[in-house]
Design an enzyme around this catalytic site. Structure first.
Site, short mmCIF file in Angstrom:
data_model
loop_
_atom_site.label_atom_id
_atom_site.label_comp_id
_atom_site.label_asym_id
_atom_site.label_seq_id
_atom_site.Cartn_x
_atom_site.Cartn_y
_atom_site.Cartn_z
N GLY A 69 19.21 -70.76 14.77
CA GLY A 69 20.27 -70.09 15.50
C GLY A 69 19.79 -68.83 16.21
O GLY A 69 20.40 -68.39 17.18
N ASN A 117 30.04 -65.86 13.58
CA ASN A 117 29.74 -66.49 14.86
C ASN A 117 30.47 -67.80 14.99
O ASN A 117 30.70 -68.52 14.01
CB ASN A 117 28.22 -66.67 15.01
CG ASN A 117 27.75 -68.01 14.49
OD1 ASN A 117 27.82 -69.03 15.19
ND2 ASN A 117 27.29 -68.05 13.24
N ARG A 118 30.87 -68.08 16.22
CA ARG A 118 31.39 -69.41 16.57
C ARG A 118 30.71 -69.84 17.87
O ARG A 118 31.37 -70.17 18.85
CB ARG A 118 32.92 -69.41 16.68
CG ARG A 118 33.52 -68.35 17.59
CD ARG A 118 35.00 -68.63 17.89
NE ARG A 118 35.59 -67.63 18.74
CZ ARG A 118 36.20 -66.52 18.33
NH1 ARG A 118 36.27 -66.24 17.04
NH2 ARG A 118 36.71 -65.66 19.20
N PHE A 121 26.84 -74.32 19.05
CA PHE A 121 25.63 -75.01 19.52
C PHE A 121 25.41 -74.84 21.02
O PHE A 121 25.24 -75.82 21.76
CB PHE A 121 25.66 -76.51 19.21
CG PHE A 121 25.47 -76.87 17.77
CD1 PHE A 121 24.61 -76.15 16.95
CD2 PHE A 121 26.13 -77.97 17.21
CE1 PHE A 121 24.43 -76.50 15.63
CE2 PHE A 121 25.96 -78.33 15.89
CZ PHE A 121 25.10 -77.58 15.10
N ASN A 183 21.40 -80.66 10.73
CA ASN A 183 22.47 -79.70 10.51
C ASN A 183 23.81 -80.40 10.60
O ASN A 183 24.27 -80.73 11.70
CB ASN A 183 22.35 -78.57 11.54
CG ASN A 183 23.48 -77.57 11.43
OD1 ASN A 183 24.28 -77.62 10.50
ND2 ASN A 183 23.56 -76.67 12.38
N SER A 186 27.40 -76.83 10.28
CA SER A 186 27.93 -75.75 11.11
C SER A 186 29.45 -75.87 11.18
O SER A 186 29.98 -76.96 11.41
CB SER A 186 27.35 -75.83 12.52
OG SER A 186 28.12 -75.00 13.38
N ASN A 188 31.24 -74.71 13.52
CA ASN A 188 31.70 -74.41 14.88
C ASN A 188 31.74 -75.59 15.84
O ASN A 188 31.99 -75.42 17.02
CB ASN A 188 30.82 -73.29 15.47
CG ASN A 188 30.92 -72.04 14.63
OD1 ASN A 188 32.02 -71.65 14.23
ND2 ASN A 188 29.79 -71.43 14.32
N THR A 189 31.43 -76.78 15.35
CA THR A 189 31.62 -77.99 16.14
C THR A 189 32.70 -78.80 15.43
O THR A 189 32.55 -79.08 14.23
CB THR A 189 30.30 -78.81 16.23
OG1 THR A 189 29.34 -78.04 16.93
CG2 THR A 189 30.50 -80.14 16.95
N LYS A 237 20.67 -79.57 5.93
CA LYS A 237 21.23 -78.23 5.70
C LYS A 237 22.69 -78.34 5.28
O LYS A 237 23.48 -78.99 5.97
CB LYS A 237 21.09 -77.39 6.97
CG LYS A 237 21.53 -75.94 6.80
CD LYS A 237 20.98 -75.09 7.91
CE LYS A 237 21.42 -73.66 7.83
NZ LYS A 237 20.82 -72.83 8.89
N ASN A 266 24.19 -72.84 5.12
CA ASN A 266 24.70 -72.42 6.42
C ASN A 266 25.73 -71.31 6.22
O ASN A 266 25.86 -70.79 5.11
CB ASN A 266 25.33 -73.63 7.12
CG ASN A 266 25.15 -73.56 8.63
OD1 ASN A 266 25.38 -72.51 9.24
ND2 ASN A 266 24.74 -74.66 9.24
N TYR A 341 18.39 -64.57 8.86
CA TYR A 341 18.96 -64.33 10.18
C TYR A 341 19.61 -62.94 10.20
O TYR A 341 19.09 -61.99 10.80
CB TYR A 341 19.98 -65.42 10.55
CG TYR A 341 20.45 -65.34 11.99
CD1 TYR A 341 20.96 -64.16 12.53
CD2 TYR A 341 20.38 -66.44 12.83
CE1 TYR A 341 21.37 -64.07 13.85
CE2 TYR A 341 20.79 -66.36 14.17
CZ TYR A 341 21.28 -65.17 14.66
OH TYR A 341 21.69 -65.09 15.97
N THR A 342 20.74 -62.80 9.51
CA THR A 342 21.54 -61.58 9.62
C THR A 342 20.77 -60.35 9.13
O THR A 342 20.90 -59.25 9.70
CB THR A 342 22.85 -61.75 8.82
OG1 THR A 342 23.46 -62.98 9.24
CG2 THR A 342 23.81 -60.61 9.07
#
Ligand code: FMN
Length: 379
Positions: A69, A117-118, A121, A183, A186, A188-189, A237, A266, A341-342
């Site tokens: 990401g 986050n949204r 992808f 993945n 997520s 967000n899909t 994942k 995730n 990541y963060t």
């Protein structure tokens, strides 16, 4: 280093829109990555001494990786080893190029050191990614560490055709990376996480392994890793919001579908309780939450997976790693490798070195000879 970042650089960066800063940073790293001398200079400050780990038939110079990401276009591929990472995961990539969700779609929850986050992808598609990776190789800027690719499903592809979508990306990208992460977690899909159901995941993995088994035997002089036609390790994942029963169902596929490892976890769709009004406002945004509030849950999942598999299935652990203590917690719970990541957003580029040095110190203090001996000792 992290102190300088936190007190001087971060306030200036955090005054800007989060996605804009992300894009500017990646554009800068893209320029830097083209120059070997710059990467060597960065590495001389930021790369830690080796702390090697061997898993999935690959050798990792240290166990701390860049999470999926961060670099969805592989724009900064040569820079990640220079920042000290022991491996990097590019993407998520989908078969079709797609813009992702409308902005704003990335939010900082600063008081909790978290992100929501949204993105959905946003990525250039598998073909463009393959070209970018081939270009880095042609330029002689390929990293000296393992490179993974995170595969997602295109938004326009219906759920029933998901296996074809993942397989299309895998077929094209397989020669370009050392390992792949499916993945299906997520948030967000729309409906993507339904692909974590055993039957749907089985179909996807069957399609990918069919491609893997069309491999030609290597007569390549180097290791199998660089042979573009050898089978690639395929990992899955998972979401932190799955029940232990649902995780156990995924584990049932590990043997039959030769899952090389699991990546946990995730982002989460849950939100922590808070009385802070700023946080309440941010937490009302739709999307996946990452960073500190995710730490405990992701460690719990890693511990469960390690126990269930008796340590036989390698795990990559992530979620809220901000220092060596957090990384050590994941490793002792059962992770062979970790990703960040963060933490990188909040602690800056000195973090990787700090974590690797801290892990080496903890190994010494515990009287252990290598990192493998620490994996799962507190599971
Ligand atoms: C902006 C953003 C984009 C992300 N995109 C992806 C992605 O494309 N694929 C994926 O598997 N995970 C993605 N993730 C999840 C991270 O890889 C990681 O699993 C999660 O953020 C937890 O780790 P952290 O607490 O260190 O951030 C994304 C996270 C963020 C914050």
């Amino acid at each position: 280093m992290s102190w300088i970042y936190r007190t001087l650089l971060r306030p200036a960066l955090f005054a800007q829109d989060s996605e804009e800063i992300h894009n500017c940073t990646l554009a800068l790293l893209n320029c830097l990555g083209r120059h070997e001398v710059i990467c060597d200079a960065l590495a001389s400050f930021l790369a830690p001494p080796e702390l090697p780990v061997a898993v999935f038939g690959l050798r990792f110079p240290n166990p701390v990786g860049l999470a999926a990401g961060m670099d969805k276009h592989a724009a900064a591929l040569p820079v990640w080893p220079a920042l000290g990472f022991g491996f990097s995961e590019m993407g998520g990539v989908t078969w079709h190029p797609q813009p992702g969700n409308p902005a704003p779609r990335l939010f900082r929850a600063v008081a909790d050191e978290a992100l929501i986050n949204r993105m959905g992808f946003n990525n250039p598609g598998a073909e463009a990614m393959a070209q970018t990776l081939a270009q880095w190789r042609a330029l002689g800027r390929w990293p000296g560490h393992p490179v993974g690719i995170n595969l997602g499903k295109s938004r326009i592809t219906p759920l029933e055709k998901a296996a074809e979508d993942y397989a299309g990306s895998f077929r094209l990208l397989r020669p370009h990376a050392d390992f792949f992460v499916v993945n299906v977690s997520s948030p967000n899909t729309p409906n993507l996480r339904r692909l974590q159901d055993k039957a749907a995941l089985d179909e996807i993995l069957a399609a990918l392994q069919a491609i893997n088994s069309t491999s030609q035997e290597s007569n390549h002089p180097q290791s199998a890793i660089r042979n573009p036609h050898s089978p690639r390790p395929i990992l899955v994942k998972v979401a932190p919001d799955l029940s232990f029963e649902a995780l156990d169902e995924i584990l049932e596929l590990a043997g039959p579908r030769q899952i090389a490892g699991l990546v946990a976890t995730n982002t989460t769709i849950t939100r922590p309780e808070t009385r802070n009004l700023d946080l309440q406002r941010i937490y009302a945004e739709a999307g996946g939450l990452s960073g500190r509030p995710l730490r405990a849950r992701s460690t719990e999942i890693i511990r469960h997976l390690f126990r269930q598999t008796k340590g036989q299935l390698p795990l990559i652990g992530m979620g809220g790693i901000f220092d060596a203590t957090d990384a050590w917690e994941k490793i002792c719970a059962g992770a062979s490798l970790v990703q960040i990541y963060t933490g990188l957003v909040y602690e800056g580029p000195g973090l990787v070195q700090e974590v690797v040095l801290g892990l080496s110190e903890r190994l010494r203090a515990a009287g252990l000879a290598n990192l493998q001996q620490a994996v799962g000792i507190e599971a």
